[in-house]
Design a protein around this motif. Structure first.
Motif, PDB file in Angstrom:
ATOM      1  N   ASP A 215      30.689  34.272  28.193  1.00 63.59           N
ATOM      2  CA  ASP A 215      30.471  34.025  26.594  1.00 63.59           C
ATOM      3  C   ASP A 215      30.390  32.767  26.061  1.00 63.59           C
ATOM      4  N   LEU A 216      31.143  31.773  26.614  1.00 57.33           N
ATOM      5  CA  LEU A 216      31.209  30.476  26.382  1.00 57.33           C
ATOM      6  C   LEU A 216      29.985  29.852  26.641  1.00 57.33           C
ATOM      7  N   CYS A 217      29.219  30.228  27.500  1.00 55.97           N
ATOM      8  CA  CYS A 217      28.218  29.426  27.925  1.00 55.97           C
ATOM      9  C   CYS A 217      26.975  29.885  26.693  1.00 55.97           C
ATOM     10  N   ARG A 218      27.022  31.240  26.550  1.00 58.02           N
ATOM     11  CA  ARG A 218      25.996  31.850  25.664  1.00 58.02           C
ATOM     12  C   ARG A 218      26.304  31.062  24.253  1.00 58.02           C
ATOM     13  N   GLU A 219      27.801  30.858  23.636  1.00 65.32           N
ATOM     14  CA  GLU A 219      27.826  30.109  22.559  1.00 65.32           C
ATOM     15  C   GLU A 219      27.516  28.688  22.728  1.00 65.32           C
ATOM     16  N   ASP A 220      27.336  28.233  23.783  1.00 64.31           N
ATOM     17  CA  ASP A 220      27.075  26.874  24.035  1.00 64.31           C
ATOM     18  C   ASP A 220      25.386  26.685  23.991  1.00 64.31           C
ATOM     19  N   GLY A 221      24.687  27.868  23.875  1.00 67.31           N
ATOM     20  CA  GLY A 221      23.265  27.614  23.766  1.00 67.31           C
ATOM     21  C   GLY A 221      22.421  28.009  24.972  1.00 67.31           C
ATOM     22  N   PHE A 222      23.300  28.356  26.210  1.00 63.82           N
ATOM     23  CA  PHE A 222      22.774  28.855  27.655  1.00 63.82           C
ATOM     24  C   PHE A 222      22.139  30.152  27.570  1.00 63.82           C
ATOM     25  N   GLU A 223      21.316  30.365  28.335  1.00 66.20           N
ATOM     26  CA  GLU A 223      20.967  31.846  28.819  1.00 66.20           C
ATOM     27  C   GLU A 223      21.773  31.890  30.174  1.00 66.20           C
ATOM     28  N   VAL A 224      22.410  33.273  30.130  1.00 66.99           N
ATOM     29  CA  VAL A 224      22.900  33.812  31.192  1.00 66.99           C
ATOM     30  C   VAL A 224      22.216  35.251  31.892  1.00 66.99           C
ATOM     31  N   GLU A 225      22.342  35.143  33.133  1.00 67.74           N
ATOM     32  CA  GLU A 225      21.840  36.389  33.719  1.00 67.74           C
ATOM     33  C   GLU A 225      22.575  36.844  35.315  1.00 67.74           C
ATOM     34  N   GLN A 226      22.965  38.044  35.191  1.00 64.72           N
ATOM     35  CA  GLN A 226      23.750  38.356  36.561  1.00 64.72           C
ATOM     36  C   GLN A 226      22.702  38.469  37.445  1.00 64.72           C
ATOM     37  N   ILE A 227      22.590  37.989  38.671  1.00 62.25           N
ATOM     38  CA  ILE A 227      21.432  38.061  39.685  1.00 62.25           C
ATOM     39  C   ILE A 227      21.934  38.908  40.838  1.00 62.25           C
ATOM     40  N   LEU A 228      23.138  39.120  41.094  1.00 61.04           N
ATOM     41  CA  LEU A 228      23.609  39.821  42.394  1.00 61.04           C
ATOM     42  C   LEU A 228      25.081  40.365  42.258  1.00 61.04           C
ATOM     43  N   GLU A 229      25.304  41.142  43.023  1.00 65.81           N
ATOM     44  CA  GLU A 229      26.648  42.014  43.281  1.00 65.81           C
ATOM     45  C   GLU A 229      26.807  42.297  44.561  1.00 65.81           C
ATOM     46  N   LYS A 230      27.865  41.924  45.377  1.00 66.45           N
ATOM     47  CA  LYS A 230      27.971  42.197  46.742  1.00 66.45           C
ATOM     48  C   LYS A 230      29.367  42.815  47.194  1.00 66.45           C
ATOM     49  N   LYS A 231      29.669  43.727  47.653  1.00 69.70           N
ATOM     50  CA  LYS A 231      30.586  44.344  47.929  1.00 69.70           C
ATOM     51  C   LYS A 231      31.175  43.680  49.483  1.00 69.70           C
ATOM     52  N   MET A 232      32.101  42.882  49.497  1.00 71.71           N
ATOM     53  CA  MET A 232      32.615  42.607  50.747  1.00 71.71           C
ATOM     54  C   MET A 232      33.316  43.848  51.604  1.00 71.71           C
ATOM     55  N   ASP A 233      33.416  43.641  52.928  1.00 70.27           N
ATOM     56  CA  ASP A 233      34.232  44.750  53.868  1.00 70.27           C
ATOM     57  C   ASP A 233      35.529  44.884  53.375  1.00 70.27           C
ATOM     58  N   LYS A 234      36.080  43.829  53.129  1.00 71.80           N
ATOM     59  CA  LYS A 234      37.596  43.725  52.929  1.00 71.80           C
ATOM     60  C   LYS A 234      37.906  42.650  51.660  1.00 71.80           C
ATOM     61  N   LYS A 235      39.101  42.653  51.196  1.00 75.00           N
ATOM     62  CA  LYS A 235      39.525  41.783  50.161  1.00 75.00           C
ATOM     63  C   LYS A 235      39.963  40.786  50.932  1.00 75.00           C
ATOM     64  N   LEU A 236      39.747  39.568  50.343  1.00 72.79           N
ATOM     65  CA  LEU A 236      40.056  38.271  51.037  1.00 72.79           C
ATOM     66  C   LEU A 236      41.513  38.000  51.563  1.00 72.79           C
ATOM     67  N   PHE A 237      42.479  38.443  50.542  1.00 73.58           N
ATOM     68  CA  PHE A 237      43.833  38.461  51.010  1.00 73.58           C
ATOM     69  C   PHE A 237      44.395  39.732  50.823  1.00 73.58           C
ATOM     70  N   GLU A 238      45.024  40.204  51.993  1.00 71.43           N
ATOM     71  CA  GLU A 238      45.185  41.727  52.143  1.00 71.43           C
ATOM     72  C   GLU A 238      46.587  42.258  51.329  1.00 71.43           C
ATOM     73  N   GLU A 239      47.455  40.891  50.990  1.00 70.57           N
ATOM     74  CA  GLU A 239      48.551  41.327  50.442  1.00 70.57           C
ATOM     75  C   GLU A 239      48.402  41.137  48.719  1.00 70.57           C
ATOM     76  N   ASP A 240      46.951  40.846  48.312  1.00 67.01           N
ATOM     77  CA  ASP A 240      46.913  40.625  46.738  1.00 67.01           C
ATOM     78  C   ASP A 240      46.916  42.250  46.170  1.00 67.01           C
ATOM     79  N   PRO A 241      47.638  42.398  44.888  1.00 66.13           N
ATOM     80  CA  PRO A 241      47.711  43.550  44.456  1.00 66.13           C
ATOM     81  C   PRO A 241      46.708  43.721  43.382  1.00 66.13           C
ATOM     82  N   GLY A 242      46.351  44.754  42.892  1.00 66.24           N
ATOM     83  CA  GLY A 242      45.302  45.114  41.921  1.00 66.24           C
ATOM     84  C   GLY A 242      44.270  45.987  42.331  1.00 66.24           C
ATOM     85  N   ASP A 243      43.201  46.178  41.713  1.00 65.52           N
ATOM     86  CA  ASP A 243      41.940  47.284  41.958  1.00 65.52           C
ATOM     87  C   ASP A 243      41.310  46.709  43.140  1.00 65.52           C
TER      88      ASP A 243
END
Length: 264
Positions: A215-243
Motif C-alpha cells: 500500500d505504501l509503495c502504491r501511495e509513493d507512485g509505484f506499480e505493484v504486481e503479485q507474480i508468485l505464490e509457493k507453498k513450502m512443504d513445511k513451515k520454517l520454524f516448527e515451534e512457530d504458532p499461528g495459521d
C-alpha cells in the motif's frame, strides 16, 4: 521468525544503565552454522551464516530460496545481463544465484556489521559456481543501511540498478518507509527495472502489517504486481504458532515504475 527471537522491530539500544550485568550474565552466542541450496542442475551451494544476529541474518529464509528458484527458472527475463542489488541479504543466496546466472553486476548488501559483511564475502569466495572474467567476479559485498544516502550503492552502478531484491524483510514494519526510499533512489527509471519483494508472514497475526508495505509503495507512485505464490512443504520454524498454511506460504511481488517515470 522464530518465537524465540525478539518481536522488537527496531535494532536500537538505550544508554547503559547505572547497574550493568556481569560479563558472564548472557550466554555465549552460538557458533556460526551452514545451510545448503541445491540448484536446478543439482549443484550444491554451501552458505555460511552468522551464529546469531539481532538482524535475523542467522537464518536462511524461505523467501531467499524461492526468489533464487524463480531466477533459475527464468534467468533471461530476470537477472541475466542486468545490474542487481540485494538489500538485507543475510547469507546472500539470491545474489549468488544472480551472479551464477550471468548478471552483469551484483551488489550484495546488509547492515554494515563486520561479521555480516565478512560472512557474505566468505560465501562469495567459497562459491565455485560464480563466473570469472579475467579473475574478476561480477559480485561484491557491501554494507548499507536502508534509507541512508544511496551513494554507497550508486558508486557501484551510478545509473541505478535494473533489479533490486528484498527477500523476507517485510516483518520489519518500522523500516517499510526506508526500504521504499531506497527503492526510489536506486531502482533505474526504466520499463524493465524491477524490485522483487518476496516474503512469508512468519507471524501470521501480523500479515496485514506485512502487506501494508505494498500500500505504501502504491501511495509513493509505484506499480505493484503479485507474480508468485509457493507453498513450502513445511513451515520454517516448527515451534512457530499461528495459521500453518500462512506459515508455509511464500509470495512474490514486483514493484516497478509507472510509464510516466520511465527515462529513455
Amino acid at each position: 521468525m522464530s518465537t524465540h527471537d525478539s518481536d522488537n522491530e527496531s535494532g536500537g539500544g538505550g544508554e547503559l544503565g547505572l547497574f550493568s550485568e556481569p560479563t558472564d550474565y548472557y550466554p555465549p552466542s552460538p557458533p556460526p552454522t551452514t545451510e545448503t541450496y541445491t540448484t536446478a542442475t543439482g549443484e550444491i551451494i554451501t552458505l555460511h551464516l552468522v551464529g546469531h544476529s539481532p538482524l535475523e541474518a542467522h537464518h536462511l529464509w524461505n523467501g531467499s530460496r524461492v526468489i533464487s528458484q524463480l531466477f533459475e527458472s527464468t534467468p533471461t527475463t530476470t537477472v541475466k545481463n542486468r545490474t542487481v542489488c540485494e538489500l538485507g541479504a543475510g547469507a546472500g543466496l539470491p545474489s549468488l544465484v544472480a551472479s551464477m546466472l550471468g548478471a552483469s553486476l551484483v551488489v550484495c548488501t546488509d547492515f554494515p556489521d563486520p561479521d555480516l559483511i565478512a560472512t557474505i564475502q566468505k560465501n562469495i569466495d567459497g562459491c565455485h559456481l560464480l563466473p570469472h572474467d579475467n579473475d574478476e567476479l561480477n559480485i561484491v559485498a557491501d554494507g548499507f543501511v536502508w534509507g541512508a544516502s544511496p551513494s554507497t550503492l550508486l558508486r557501484h552502478s551510478p545509473n541505478g540498478f535494473d533489479v533490486l531484491i528484498l527477500a523476507d524483510l517485510l516483518f520489519r514494519h518500522s523500516e517499510h518507509g526506508n526500504m521504499i526510499k531506497t527503492i526510489r533512489e536506486t531502482l533505474k527509471r526504466t520499463r524493465e527495472a524491477k524490485a522483487y519483494v518476496v516474503f512469508c508472514s512468519y507471524r501470521p497475526w501480523l500479515r496485514e502489517k506485512d502487506l501494508k508495505f505494498f500500500d505504501l509503495c502504491r501511495e509513493d507512485g509505484f506499480e505493484v504486481e503479485q507474480i508468485l505464490e509457493k507453498k513450502m512443504d513445511k513451515k520454517l520454524f516448527e515451534e512457530d504458532p499461528g495459521d500453518e498454511e500462512i506459515l508455509k506460504t511464500v509470495t512474490g511481488w514486483v514493484v516497478s515504475w509507472p510509464e510516466k517515470e520511465w527515462v529513455a
